[in-house]
Enzyme design. Structure first.
Site, PDB file in Angstrom:
ATOM      1  CD  GLU A  42       3.194  -4.958  -3.034  1.00 18.35           C
ATOM      2  OE1 GLU A  42       2.614  -4.647  -4.084  1.00 18.35           O
ATOM      3  OE2 GLU A  42       2.896  -4.465  -1.911  1.00 18.35           O
ATOM      4  CE  LYS A 111      -1.000  -4.875  -5.329  1.00 18.19           C
ATOM      5  NZ  LYS A 111      -0.082  -3.891  -4.707  1.00 18.19           N
ATOM      6  CB  CYS A 144      -0.223  -5.094  -1.190  1.00 19.22           C
ATOM      7  SG  CYS A 144       0.012  -3.576  -0.227  1.00 19.22           S
TER       8      CYS A 144
END
Length: 262
Positions: A42, A111, A144
């Site tokens: 990430e 995200k 994540c």
């Protein structure tokens, strides 16, 4: 049975061009070892621990920035590569994962579940993960903290994902001796519950006094760790079960669902 890899090159906060070179070098090495899918961490182009949104904006890239678009010609064309970058879109910033393969940019995923200080920097994305069709598999992409919501990997699997790419930056947290990181345990459960292999690329070392877990791992479709590395390359062959979700003669992880009860 594709060979997949998670790479964790050394990321230098703020040095975008050096970080991109490190990503390319790591992907090429993994490709030489036979990898068909390579996942890097990430926010790998910029680093993660921003002081504020202003600093992040200075290290963000537009999706059409030449530094990104030119990667299609630099990365192995027969390898699908996923890595994170800070994306600037007008006044908004996103924590984004780029998907590159076949010599071009295939997709971007923003995200949707932001962790802690990310909420002061980024705008959340509008989709719970991304699906990308490749020549050999249907790739799911999340980032994540997304994976800590069981609906995300399960939803991607129900939509046809046969493997999940998961770029992460996992801050090191206390855990009992001999135990896996809690995020790894969650990924193992997600993989097992949907017969969905997961490729996790984590950071190692530390950044601005934040230590990383070094949790790069390949989780197979049965929920077991096929390979894990603190740094370097985690590499494994994984079996895909895009349609076959049976776990014995009488059970199927999808057919046995009873959504009318949930």
């Amino acid at each position: 049975m594709p060979k997949v890899a998670a790479v964790s090159p050394t990321i230098v906060f703020g040095d975008i061009e050096r970080n991109l070179e490190s990503i390319v070098t790591a992907v090429v090495e993994a490709a030489h070892r036979g990898a068909e899918l390579v996942v890097a961490p990430e926010l790998a182009t910029s680093g993660y621990v921003f002081e504020d949104a202003t600093e992040a904006r200075g290290l963000a890239l537009r999706a059409d920035d030449a530094l990104l678009t030119n990667l299609g010609h630099r990365l192995p064309a027969d390898v699908i590569t996923v890595f994170g970058y800070a994306e600037r879109d007008g006044d908004r910033l996103f924590n984004t994962a780029a998907v590159i393969g076949h010599g071009r940019r295939l997709a971007d995923y923003r995200k949707s579940h932001l962790w802690d200080q990310e909420k002061a920097v980024f705008t959340p994305g509008d989709h719970p993960g991304l699906l990308v069709d490749t020549d050999d598999f249907r790739l799911g992409v999340a980032i994540c903290y997304d994976n800590e919501f069981p609906e995300v990997p399960r939803g991607l699997a129900l939509s046809g994902a046969s493997i999940l790419a998961l770029p992460v930056n996992w801050p090191l947290v206390p855990r009992p001796p001999q135990e896996h990181p809690p995020e790894t345990v969650q990924a193992m459960a997600a993989a097992r519950s949907s017969r969905l292999p997961i490729v996790i690329a984590d950071r190692h070392g530390s950044e601005r006094d934040v230590p990383w877990t070094g949790g790069s791992a390949i989780i197979d479709a049965h929920g077991w760790i096929a390979d894990e590395q603190v740094e370097g390359i985690a590499l494994a062959d994984v079996e895909l079960f895009p349609d076959d979700k049976a776990i014995g003669p009488r059970n199927d992880v999808f057919a046995d669902r009873r959504p009318e009860l949930y």
